[in-house]
Design an enzyme around this catalytic site. Sequence first.
Site, PDB file in Angstrom:
ATOM      1  N   ARG A  33      17.726  88.422  50.288  1.00  0.00           N
ATOM      2  CA  ARG A  33      17.810  89.154  51.549  1.00  0.00           C
ATOM      3  C   ARG A  33      16.777  90.411  51.129  1.00  0.00           C
ATOM      4  O   ARG A  33      15.799  90.896  51.291  1.00  0.00           O
ATOM      5  CB  ARG A  33      18.988  90.607  51.664  1.00  0.00           C
ATOM      6  CG  ARG A  33      19.022  91.445  52.451  1.00  0.00           C
ATOM      7  CD  ARG A  33      18.656  91.372  53.539  1.00  0.00           C
ATOM      8  NE  ARG A  33      17.459  92.130  54.440  1.00  0.00           N
ATOM      9  CZ  ARG A  33      17.560  92.291  55.534  1.00  0.00           C
ATOM     10  NH1 ARG A  33      18.261  92.271  56.426  1.00  0.00           N
ATOM     11  NH2 ARG A  33      15.998  93.344  55.956  1.00  0.00           N
ATOM     12  N   HIS A  58      14.823  99.492  72.250  1.00  0.00           N
ATOM     13  CA  HIS A  58      15.524  98.705  72.574  1.00  0.00           C
ATOM     14  C   HIS A  58      16.103  98.347  74.029  1.00  0.00           C
ATOM     15  O   HIS A  58      15.499  99.056  74.934  1.00  0.00           O
ATOM     16  CB  HIS A  58      16.905  99.987  72.075  1.00  0.00           C
ATOM     17  CG  HIS A  58      18.111  98.770  71.791  1.00  0.00           C
ATOM     18  ND1 HIS A  58      18.652  98.206  71.111  1.00  0.00           N
ATOM     19  CD2 HIS A  58      18.784  99.719  72.515  1.00  0.00           C
ATOM     20  CE1 HIS A  58      19.668  97.286  71.185  1.00  0.00           C
ATOM     21  NE2 HIS A  58      19.686  98.874  72.238  1.00  0.00           N
TER      22      HIS A  58
HETATM   23  C1  GAR Z   1      13.549  92.638  74.405  1.00  0.00           C
HETATM   24  O1  GAR Z   1      14.194  93.079  75.073  1.00  0.00           O
HETATM   25  C2  GAR Z   1      13.868  93.991  73.304  1.00  0.00           C
HETATM   26  O2  GAR Z   1      13.571  95.491  73.884  1.00  0.00           O
HETATM   27  C3  GAR Z   1      14.704  93.492  72.552  1.00  0.00           C
HETATM   28  O3  GAR Z   1      14.450  92.135  72.632  1.00  0.00           O
HETATM   29  C4  GAR Z   1      13.722  91.356  73.380  1.00  0.00           C
HETATM   30  C5  GAR Z   1      12.653  90.508  72.435  1.00  0.00           C
HETATM   31  O4  GAR Z   1      11.968  90.136  73.670  1.00  0.00           O
HETATM   32  N1  GAR Z   1      14.988  93.866  71.257  1.00  0.00           N
HETATM   33  C6  GAR Z   1      16.010  94.417  70.165  1.00  0.00           C
HETATM   34  O5  GAR Z   1      17.221  93.601  71.268  1.00  0.00           O
HETATM   35  C7  GAR Z   1      16.316  95.248  68.997  1.00  0.00           C
HETATM   36  N2  GAR Z   1      17.755  95.240  69.415  1.00  0.00           N
HETATM   37  P1  GAR Z   1      10.221  90.136  73.448  1.00  0.00           P
HETATM   38  O6  GAR Z   1      10.096  88.644  72.431  1.00  0.00           O
HETATM   39  O7  GAR Z   1      10.188  88.665  75.076  1.00  0.00           O
HETATM   40  O8  GAR Z   1       9.672  90.857  73.502  1.00  0.00           O
END
Ligand code: GAR
Length: 207
Positions: free
Chosen positions: A65, A109
């Site tokens: 980490r 998010h």
């Molecule tokens: C998206 O839905 C984003 O909002 C979420 O992950 C997905 C990524 O999709 N993020 C989180 O949950 C962060 N806490 P992508 O790789 O297709 O953009």
Amino acid sequence: MLKVGVLAGGGGTNLQAIIDAVESGKITNAEISFVLSNNPGAYALERAKNHGIKGIVIDRKAYDREAFDQKLTETIMSEAPDLIVLAGLMIMIPQALCREYKYRIINIHPSLIPSFCGKGYYGLTVHEKALEKGVKVTGATVHFVDEIYDNGPIIMQKAVSVKAGDTPEILQKRVMEEAEWQILPAVIDCIANDRIRITDNHVEIID
Ligand code: GAR
């Protein structure tokens, strides 16, 4: 011209929405200077390559980490973006970087914060929890990143209806299409064109 560094861990559809918005002129005064992923297999890296954008991999599994945090911080500092965009990043940003880049890191998010957010709430899990709770409206949030999960000042939100028969996958897709792919490019455009005012840790968008 705002230099944007995008950090993505997965499929990169939000990255694609940003690329498309830059190419179509929906985002002005900004360029994506690199895409960085902690996951060597992230399709986001392929999307970057397809558009001639520099890709950087810092494999989370290759470091402990502390060493990972140090490498990530050093790499980003040497790239010196004006704005860091977390587009589907499932790891915590090092505290030192959060402090150094205060109000210059944004995250998307997939819920209306403060619902369904914080540690353990990411990706499909967020939509599973929303359906479990039976909410009728969900959505997406773009916020500034501070040292606490999903806690920084909210910049923009968009609501999305939950429909009968939704599965987490169906809801995730609707939230992406109707909210995430709209508000993330919109916020980057606002930042690139100096249309964000922050007072007492609250954000106002100037028309
Ligand atoms: C998206 O839905 C984003 O909002 C979420 O992950 C997905 C990524 O999709 N993020 C989180 O949950 C962060 N806490 P992508 O790789 O297709 O953009």
